[in-house]
Design an enzyme around this catalytic site. Structure first.
Site, PDB file in Angstrom:
ATOM      1  N   PRO A 148      35.802  49.650  43.905  1.00  0.00           N
ATOM      2  CA  PRO A 148      34.989  48.782  44.695  1.00  0.00           C
ATOM      3  C   PRO A 148      34.905  47.534  44.263  1.00  0.00           C
ATOM      4  CG  PRO A 148      33.290  50.059  43.623  1.00  0.00           C
ATOM      5  CD  PRO A 148      34.815  50.642  43.077  1.00  0.00           C
ATOM      6  N   CYS A 149      36.074  46.686  44.359  1.00  0.00           N
ATOM      7  CA  CYS A 149      36.150  45.393  43.995  1.00  0.00           C
ATOM      8  C   CYS A 149      35.340  44.609  44.914  1.00  0.00           C
ATOM      9  CB  CYS A 149      37.468  44.812  43.782  1.00  0.00           C
ATOM     10  SG  CYS A 149      38.413  45.122  44.995  1.00  0.00           S
TER      11      CYS A 149
END
Length: 282
Positions: free
Chosen positions: A246-247
């Site tokens: 989850p950047c």
């Protein structure tokens, strides 16, 4: 910038230039520090503060980039790459590739020639997505507004791999995350290739809870490299697995959401969707 900061900046610029020019000599810490008329201890600390990595690591990055360019020549051997880079032998070249690239120099040269990758497209709440897998796990995921271009981008990551358009069980388990079946998360396996630094950053991203956000500086602190915020940003930008890693949960310290490889609007939508989901699972 103060006078002292300007002096330190000039010193680091000189050190970087020296390493780039003399990397074939594989200069050690003492040799580079001597060129700047600093003690090795002072130089190590100063360089790391300004560059975000140690002088040794910067030398390794410079060396391996040169070696990679040599190996792109089909006629070049591993010995050629080691010799031209100033390394003592193919053993050191091998160790360097494993440490920095997460693969052997032979695997890099082959470009994934023995790698078999399945890929498929799927609809998500945030648009079409391409997901790819090896027998070990998900190796790539990207939003695919243009399916043909998304496939080209995948092939660019693994230029000599064998590709087959097929939805397999590994991809299905990964896609459950978009179907709100969060109980399946433990079944998702990843097959990642990256530097030690990148892998540390991506691993830290996986620990950001659903519905919560972090900052580049916080990620840098968690990997025990507090001065590497910019390097963290680069590693996040190189994330090969959209959404699962989850950047999108990393924002600027000011609270501004910032950029996203697949567009700021999509990032905002994902953050909002996850915040709502987090409320329902409490």
């Amino acid at each position: 910038m103060s006078e002292q900061e300007q002096i330190n900046y000039n010193r680091i610029a000189e050190a970087i230039d020296y390493i780039k020019t003399h990397f074939k000599e594989q200069p050690d810490l003492d040799a580079v520090a001597a060129k700047l008329h600093l003690s090795p201890f002072h130089f190590q600390r100063l360089f790391t503060d300004w560059a975000g990595v140690s002088p040794k690591k910067f030398l390794q990055y410079t060396s391996i980039q040169y070696a990679k360019n040599i190996l792109k020549d089909n006629q070049a051997t591993l010995f050629d790459a080691a010799y031209e880079t100033g390394l003592s032998g193919t053993g050191r070249l091998h160790d360097l590739f494993i440490k920095i690239e997460g693969m052997t120099p032979g695997e890099f040269k082959n470009g994934g020639v023995n790698l078999f990758i399945n890929y498929s497209y799927a609809e998500t709440p945030f648009g079409n997505i391409l997901v790819a897998s090896t027998p070990k796990g998900i190796c790539y995921m990207a939003f695919a507004d243009d399916e043909q271009q998304a496939l080209i981008d995948l092939q660019h990551h693994f230029p000599k791999a064998h590709f087959k358009q097929m939805l397999d069980i590994i991809q299905q388990n990964a896609l459950y995350i978009f179907a709100h079946d969060w109980s399946k998360l433990h079944q998702i396996k990843l097959h990642l290739r990256g530097t030690d630094f990148q892998l540390k950053v991506w691993e830290t991203l996986l620990k950001i809870p659903l519905g919560q956000l972090s900052t580049y500086g916080t990620i840098a602190e968690k990997i025990k490299n507090p001065n590497a915020s910019r390097a963290v940003g680069t590693a996040i930008g190189s994330n090969p697995v959209a959404f699962l890693i989850p950047c999108h949960r990393v924002i600027q310290a000011t609270g501004i959401f910032g950029g996203y490889m697949w567009g700021p609007t999509r990032k905002t939508a994902i953050i909002g969707w996850e915040a709502a989901k987090a409320q329902t699972v409490k």
